[in-house]
Design a protein around this motif. Sequence first.
Motif, PDB file in Angstrom:
ATOM      1  N   ASP A 220       0.837  -1.209   0.000  1.00 32.00           N
ATOM      2  CA  ASP A 220       0.000   0.000   0.000  1.00 32.00           C
ATOM      3  C   ASP A 220       0.867   1.254   0.000  1.00 32.00           C
ATOM      4  O   ASP A 220       0.575   2.231  -0.696  1.00 32.00           O
ATOM      5  CB  ASP A 220      -0.922   0.013   1.219  1.00 32.00           C
ATOM      6  CG  ASP A 220      -2.118  -0.909   1.066  1.00 32.00           C
ATOM      7  OD1 ASP A 220      -2.368  -1.382  -0.063  1.00 32.00           O
ATOM      8  OD2 ASP A 220      -2.810  -1.154   2.076  1.00 32.00           O
ATOM      9  N   ALA A 221       1.933   1.238   0.803  1.00 30.02           N
ATOM     10  CA  ALA A 221       2.831   2.396   0.855  1.00 30.02           C
ATOM     11  C   ALA A 221       3.474   2.666  -0.496  1.00 30.02           C
ATOM     12  O   ALA A 221       3.653   3.820  -0.897  1.00 30.02           O
ATOM     13  CB  ALA A 221       3.904   2.172   1.923  1.00 30.02           C
ATOM     14  N   LEU A 222       3.809   1.603  -1.208  1.00 36.05           N
ATOM     15  CA  LEU A 222       4.463   1.753  -2.508  1.00 36.05           C
ATOM     16  C   LEU A 222       3.499   2.187  -3.607  1.00 36.05           C
ATOM     17  O   LEU A 222       3.911   2.813  -4.589  1.00 36.05           O
ATOM     18  CB  LEU A 222       5.132   0.436  -2.915  1.00 36.05           C
ATOM     19  CG  LEU A 222       6.302  -0.023  -2.042  1.00 36.05           C
ATOM     20  CD1 LEU A 222       6.731  -1.426  -2.433  1.00 36.05           C
ATOM     21  CD2 LEU A 222       7.475   0.944  -2.164  1.00 36.05           C
ATOM     22  N   THR A 223       2.222   1.852  -3.448  1.00 41.11           N
ATOM     23  CA  THR A 223       1.251   2.136  -4.511  1.00 41.11           C
ATOM     24  C   THR A 223       0.388   3.368  -4.245  1.00 41.11           C
ATOM     25  O   THR A 223      -0.361   3.785  -5.117  1.00 41.11           O
ATOM     26  CB  THR A 223       0.326   0.922  -4.732  1.00 41.11           C
ATOM     27  OG1 THR A 223      -0.307   0.574  -3.488  1.00 41.11           O
ATOM     28  CG2 THR A 223       1.127  -0.275  -5.239  1.00 41.11           C
ATOM     29  N   LEU A 224       0.495   3.937  -3.022  1.00 39.44           N
ATOM     30  CA  LEU A 224      -0.287   5.124  -2.680  1.00 39.44           C
ATOM     31  C   LEU A 224       0.666   6.260  -2.320  1.00 39.44           C
ATOM     32  O   LEU A 224       0.837   6.607  -1.150  1.00 39.44           O
ATOM     33  CB  LEU A 224      -1.234   4.828  -1.510  1.00 39.44           C
ATOM     34  CG  LEU A 224      -2.252   3.717  -1.746  1.00 39.44           C
ATOM     35  CD1 LEU A 224      -3.001   3.394  -0.453  1.00 39.44           C
ATOM     36  CD2 LEU A 224      -3.237   4.119  -2.840  1.00 39.44           C
ATOM     37  N   PRO A 225       1.307   6.876  -3.308  1.00 45.42           N
ATOM     38  CA  PRO A 225       2.367   7.854  -3.042  1.00 45.42           C
ATOM     39  C   PRO A 225       1.897   9.140  -2.378  1.00 45.42           C
ATOM     40  O   PRO A 225       2.715   9.908  -1.882  1.00 45.42           O
ATOM     41  CB  PRO A 225       2.922   8.140  -4.444  1.00 45.42           C
ATOM     42  CG  PRO A 225       1.797   7.836  -5.367  1.00 45.42           C
ATOM     43  CD  PRO A 225       1.083   6.666  -4.749  1.00 45.42           C
ATOM     44  N   LEU A 226       0.594   9.401  -2.358  1.00 44.96           N
ATOM     45  CA  LEU A 226       0.097  10.646  -1.768  1.00 44.96           C
ATOM     46  C   LEU A 226      -0.127  10.528  -0.263  1.00 44.96           C
ATOM     47  O   LEU A 226      -0.466  11.516   0.391  1.00 44.96           O
ATOM     48  CB  LEU A 226      -1.216  11.063  -2.453  1.00 44.96           C
ATOM     49  CG  LEU A 226      -1.102  11.366  -3.947  1.00 44.96           C
ATOM     50  CD1 LEU A 226      -2.455  11.796  -4.505  1.00 44.96           C
ATOM     51  CD2 LEU A 226      -0.054  12.426  -4.222  1.00 44.96           C
ATOM     52  N   ASP A 227       0.031   9.341   0.290  1.00 48.92           N
ATOM     53  CA  ASP A 227      -0.172   9.128   1.715  1.00 48.92           C
ATOM     54  C   ASP A 227       1.100   9.515   2.468  1.00 48.92           C
ATOM     55  O   ASP A 227       2.069   8.776   2.500  1.00 48.92           O
ATOM     56  CB  ASP A 227      -0.537   7.667   1.980  1.00 48.92           C
ATOM     57  CG  ASP A 227      -0.940   7.428   3.428  1.00 48.92           C
ATOM     58  OD1 ASP A 227      -0.769   8.344   4.249  1.00 48.92           O
ATOM     59  OD2 ASP A 227      -1.431   6.332   3.731  1.00 48.92           O
ATOM     60  N   LEU A 228       1.078  10.688   3.105  1.00 50.55           N
ATOM     61  CA  LEU A 228       2.257  11.185   3.808  1.00 50.55           C
ATOM     62  C   LEU A 228       2.609  10.321   5.016  1.00 50.55           C
ATOM     63  O   LEU A 228       3.769  10.254   5.422  1.00 50.55           O
ATOM     64  CB  LEU A 228       2.030  12.631   4.250  1.00 50.55           C
ATOM     65  CG  LEU A 228       1.840  13.655   3.118  1.00 50.55           C
ATOM     66  CD1 LEU A 228       1.586  15.034   3.702  1.00 50.55           C
ATOM     67  CD2 LEU A 228       3.058  13.676   2.201  1.00 50.55           C
ATOM     68  N   ALA A 229       1.612   9.646   5.594  1.00 52.77           N
ATOM     69  CA  ALA A 229       1.857   8.846   6.788  1.00 52.77           C
ATOM     70  C   ALA A 229       2.771   7.663   6.512  1.00 52.77           C
ATOM     71  O   ALA A 229       3.416   7.139   7.421  1.00 52.77           O
ATOM     72  CB  ALA A 229       0.531   8.355   7.365  1.00 52.77           C
ATOM     73  N   THR A 230       2.845   7.237   5.264  1.00 49.69           N
ATOM     74  CA  THR A 230       3.681   6.078   4.927  1.00 49.69           C
ATOM     75  C   THR A 230       4.919   6.466   4.121  1.00 49.69           C
ATOM     76  O   THR A 230       5.557   5.608   3.521  1.00 49.69           O
ATOM     77  CB  THR A 230       2.863   5.054   4.120  1.00 49.69           C
ATOM     78  OG1 THR A 230       2.396   5.665   2.910  1.00 49.69           O
ATOM     79  CG2 THR A 230       1.678   4.555   4.921  1.00 49.69           C
ATOM     80  N   ALA A 231       5.262   7.736   4.132  1.00 55.01           N
ATOM     81  CA  ALA A 231       6.383   8.203   3.312  1.00 55.01           C
ATOM     82  C   ALA A 231       7.688   7.513   3.684  1.00 55.01           C
ATOM     83  O   ALA A 231       8.475   7.131   2.807  1.00 55.01           O
ATOM     84  CB  ALA A 231       6.531   9.723   3.453  1.00 55.01           C
ATOM     85  N   ARG A 232       7.935   7.337   4.975  1.00 62.84           N
ATOM     86  CA  ARG A 232       9.201   6.718   5.395  1.00 62.84           C
ATOM     87  C   ARG A 232       9.251   5.254   4.987  1.00 62.84           C
ATOM     88  O   ARG A 232      10.285   4.758   4.541  1.00 62.84           O
ATOM     89  CB  ARG A 232       9.357   6.858   6.905  1.00 62.84           C
ATOM     90  CG  ARG A 232      10.732   6.441   7.398  1.00 62.84           C
ATOM     91  CD  ARG A 232      10.973   6.912   8.812  1.00 62.84           C
ATOM     92  NE  ARG A 232      12.313   6.586   9.261  1.00 62.84           N
ATOM     93  CZ  ARG A 232      12.831   6.973  10.422  1.00 62.84           C
ATOM     94  NH1 ARG A 232      12.103   7.714  11.229  1.00 62.84           N
ATOM     95  NH2 ARG A 232      14.061   6.644  10.767  1.00 62.84           N
ATOM     96  N   LEU A 233       8.125   4.558   5.144  1.00 65.68           N
ATOM     97  CA  LEU A 233       8.073   3.155   4.726  1.00 65.68           C
ATOM     98  C   LEU A 233       8.222   3.038   3.219  1.00 65.68           C
ATOM     99  O   LEU A 233       8.894   2.133   2.721  1.00 65.68           O
ATOM    100  CB  LEU A 233       6.740   2.537   5.169  1.00 65.68           C
ATOM    101  CG  LEU A 233       6.493   1.072   4.788  1.00 65.68           C
ATOM    102  CD1 LEU A 233       7.570   0.169   5.386  1.00 65.68           C
ATOM    103  CD2 LEU A 233       5.109   0.638   5.259  1.00 65.68           C
ATOM    104  N   ARG A 234       7.634   3.950   2.481  1.00 65.02           N
ATOM    105  CA  ARG A 234       7.742   3.937   1.025  1.00 65.02           C
ATOM    106  C   ARG A 234       9.182   4.160   0.577  1.00 65.02           C
ATOM    107  O   ARG A 234       9.655   3.552  -0.383  1.00 65.02           O
ATOM    108  CB  ARG A 234       6.822   5.013   0.437  1.00 65.02           C
ATOM    109  CG  ARG A 234       6.797   5.052  -1.088  1.00 65.02           C
ATOM    110  CD  ARG A 234       5.617   5.874  -1.584  1.00 65.02           C
ATOM    111  NE  ARG A 234       5.564   7.218  -1.050  1.00 65.02           N
ATOM    112  CZ  ARG A 234       4.707   7.630  -0.120  1.00 65.02           C
ATOM    113  NH1 ARG A 234       3.828   6.795   0.397  1.00 65.02           N
ATOM    114  NH2 ARG A 234       4.710   8.876   0.315  1.00 65.02           N
TER     115      ARG A 234
END
Length: 285
Positions: A220-234
């Motif tokens: 999800d982190a890799l496919t939803l680039p607009l989610d700032l909450a997962t930026a570090r995981l991405r």
Amino acid sequence: MPEPVTLTNGVMITPWVGGTSLAGRLRADPATLTELLAALMDDLAELHHDPADQLRQVASPQAGRAMPLVVATALNRSATDIPARQSMTAEAGELRALVGTLSTRLARLAPQLDSTMFTRAGVAFGQLTPSRVRYTDPHSRAVLISPILGPGGDLADSATLLGHLHLFAVTCPPALRSDLTEGIEAWLSGRLAACRSTWREWLYAVLTLWTATVHTAVLDALTLPLDLATARLRAHPLPALTVLDSLTRDLRRRGPGAALNATLAALTDTVEHDNAGPAETTTPR
């Protein structure tokens, strides 16, 4: 949950919940992890073990779905979901190979789940993450945000929360990771002791749902680039997946007890350096 202020077209509206999240409290004092998790599960005890009939109906699984939603969702994800832009990174090849391996292992682990463990349990809050658990003041009970009710009760919520604590821990500095891992181990030791003769089945299910939670969250982190909450995981997905590699490899080859020991060691980054052997507190005799 926060007290509702109104109900509009079947949607319950609640006030904004301020305060500190579970993640914030753990960053400030990781030694409280075992205490906070125990209190959280106590607060959810009625939902987990004796929910109202209306809640059971809402949380009942869809027809034809024999396994928890988090597992079914993860089984539908694969390395092909990783956007093409990831191919520009140096770690892209390793990332795709690892996601592919984890998808294959999960597909082999999931059919071994005992579906009756979930159907005969109570209701799970669902999506129980450190950011959705908030404390309005240091002495207040937890307020839980945005439930996604489903079957599985305590088992499903424990596994989901552990998966998200896994994701939280790998982003922390080494000292904090070590403290968090010790807290997870202490909490799980108590839970496994309470299971007595069924601890292997319980732990197998928890580790499989833990795997599904992390696998889906990373994709999800890799496919939803607009989610700032997962930026570090991405930006750095490999640490979380590397720990998951240890978990799934040992779960298939050596069983749940060995898999838990390997996972805890990997979370503290001691797999290559710790020669002391498995921690005896993690698996009851």
